[in-house]
Design an enzyme around this catalytic site. Structure first.
Site, PDB file in Angstrom:
ATOM      1  CE  LYS A 167       5.208  16.864 -14.923  1.00 31.69           C
ATOM      2  NZ  LYS A 167       5.180  15.602 -15.577  1.00 31.69           N
TER       3      LYS A 167
ATOM      4  NE  ARG B 260      -4.092  -1.965   1.931  1.00 32.27           N
ATOM      5  CZ  ARG B 260      -4.045  -3.020   2.728  1.00 32.27           C
ATOM      6  NH1 ARG B 260      -3.135  -3.076   3.686  1.00 32.27           N
ATOM      7  NH2 ARG B 260      -4.906  -3.991   2.591  1.00 32.27           N
TER       8      ARG B 260
ATOM      9  NE  ARG C 234       0.528  16.492 -13.636  1.00 33.44           N
ATOM     10  CZ  ARG C 234       1.211  15.696 -12.842  1.00 33.44           C
ATOM     11  NH1 ARG C 234       0.957  15.673 -11.556  1.00 33.44           N
ATOM     12  NH2 ARG C 234       2.166  14.909 -13.314  1.00 33.44           N
TER      13      ARG C 234
ATOM     14  CG  HIS D 125      -1.764  10.725 -26.426  1.00 35.38           C
ATOM     15  ND1 HIS D 125      -2.335  11.448 -25.409  1.00 35.38           N
ATOM     16  CD2 HIS D 125      -0.505  10.445 -26.005  1.00 35.38           C
ATOM     17  CE1 HIS D 125      -1.466  11.589 -24.417  1.00 35.38           C
ATOM     18  NE2 HIS D 125      -0.344  10.996 -24.752  1.00 35.38           N
TER      19      HIS D 125
ATOM     20  CE  LYS E 235      -0.937  13.442 -14.991  1.00 40.10           C
ATOM     21  NZ  LYS E 235      -1.297  13.974 -16.318  1.00 40.10           N
TER      22      LYS E 235
ATOM     23  CG  HIS F  67       0.938  15.528 -24.853  1.00 38.58           C
ATOM     24  ND1 HIS F  67       1.713  16.667 -24.987  1.00 38.58           N
ATOM     25  CD2 HIS F  67       1.707  14.639 -24.166  1.00 38.58           C
ATOM     26  CE1 HIS F  67       2.876  16.474 -24.394  1.00 38.58           C
ATOM     27  NE2 HIS F  67       2.904  15.257 -23.892  1.00 38.58           N
TER      28      HIS F  67
HETATM   29  N1  GLY Z   1       3.016  14.486 -18.626  1.00 37.42           N
HETATM   30  C1  GLY Z   1       1.991  15.345 -18.211  1.00 37.42           C
HETATM   31  C2  GLY Z   1       1.854  15.430 -16.738  1.00 37.42           C
HETATM   32  O1  GLY Z   1       2.725  15.002 -16.013  1.00 37.42           O
HETATM   33  O2  GLY Z   1       0.855  15.929 -16.276  1.00 37.42           O
END
Ligand code: GLY
Length: 348
Positions: free
Chosen positions: A213, A110, A227, A238, A132, A234
């Site tokens: 970022k 967990r 974000r 994609h 992410k 993208h």
């Molecule tokens: N790669 C886009 C993000 O980390 O939100």
């Protein structure tokens, strides 16, 4: 060396500079080091020595490691070596390896401590920062995952020296994107001759791109708002990746996709930024695309993660550093696609 602080619920720092692999230190006593099998062995040995003792877990190269099967194998391996709850997972390598390592860290017992050591430009500017993590499904990329921020990120710029030029140029797409959406000073700096492995502009340009970022994810870790702007370019990207069964690499698809997003932005009344996106493509020199129609890529674009019940939304720009989200009529999408195709065909 440059140090960038990332805020949010669990603050951490990103260090950018040479020689960092050898200086990695973590407080946990038991550590699992995940790395792709094709990583230069010297990188693994240096980190192993710095973290000693640690268990190394080689995983398949690139996106081949981001499967549920590999994820399950890695979890079993950690259980077999009894990695405890107060142990740590360290991800060393490109964005795919660090995404997998983060998802393992987020879910094993967990959740255990996680650290990243990205060794590609794409991993440094994007994947390793922001928490992410995840794996792919046969149905699509990153469909399973968790937000699990690292406790520290070390971007050792020496590791970029072994990257082939197309792989370095791939990652530059994300740095250029940060220039378009937030810090226009990056645009000329990314395209300058000094922005290359070992070049005089590398560390500061890279650190400033990471800082964009870091700022965004500090304010919006779980993508409730701004974000999403990190996805500029993208949506078509994609679509290109999926429609070509990933023959087009992510960074090259983002380069192509940023130009499409610039054309859409202009079509909806924004400033004409297509000169910038074409300049990037000329610098990046991506592989030419196979023949594709709008109808080849549209089904994949329509499944984009920014789509909601009312359909797909694009990240567009009113002007440099002024991003917004918009729905775009299909007629506009089709017309811009024709212009985009003419432009990208003329590159080769
Ligand atoms: N790669 C886009 C993000 O980390 O939100």
């Amino acid at each position: 060396m440059r140090r960038i602080e990332v805020g949010g619920p669990q603050p951490y720092a990103v260090e950018v500079g040479p020689g960092l692999l050898a200086r990695v230190r973590v407080p946990q006593r038991q550590v699992a080091l995940l790395h792709p099998v094709d990583l230069p062995p010297a990188y693994v040995q240096v980190v192993q020595a710095a973290l000693s003792p640690c268990v190394t877990v080689p995983v398949p190269a690139r996106d081949d490691c981001k499967t549920l099967a590999v994820y399950a194998d890695v979890l079993s391996r950690l259980a077999q070596v009894n990695l405890p709850r107060d142990g740590a997972v360290v991800g060393l390598g490109g964005g795919a390896a660090t995404d997998l390592a983060g998802f393992v860290a987020a879910t094993y017992l967990r959740g255990v401590a996680f650290y990243t050591l990205p060794t590609t430009l794409l991993g440094m500017v994007d994947a390793a920062v922001g928490g992410k993590t995840g794996v792919n499904l046969p149905e699509g990329k990153n469909l399973v995952g968790a937000f699990w921020p690292p406790r520290a990120v070390w971007c050792d710029t020496d590791t970029l020296a072994t990257l082939p030029r197309p792989v370095f140029a791939e990652g530059a797409a994300e740095a250029y994107k940060h220039g378009l959406i937030a810090d226009p000073t990056l645009l000329s700096r990314v395209l300058s001759p000094g922005f290359c492995p070992g070049g005089p502009g590398l560390q500061d340009t890279l650190a400033d791109a990471v800082a964009v970022k870091a700022g965004v994810v500090s304010r919006d870790l779980t993508e409730q708002g701004e974000r999403a702007f990190l996805n500029f370019g993208h949506t078509l990207a994609h679509g290109l990746e999926a429609a070509t069964n990933h023959a087009v690499t992510h960074g090259e698809a983002v380069g192509y996709g940023m130009h499409y997003a610039a054309l859409l932005s202009r079509a909806l009344g924004g400033a004409d930024l297509s000169g910038h996106t074409l300049a990037f493509l000329r610098w990046q020199r991506p592989q030419p695309l196979p023949p594709l129609t709008f109808d080849d890529v549209w089904p994949y674009m329509a499944r984009d993660k920014k789509a909601d019940t009312q359909g797909v939304r694009f990240v567009l720009l009113h002007d440099l550093a002024q991003p917004y989200l918009a729905r775009v009529p299909e007629t506009v999408l089709r017309r811009a696609f024709e212009t985009w195709q003419t432009d990208v065909t003329s590159l080769s």
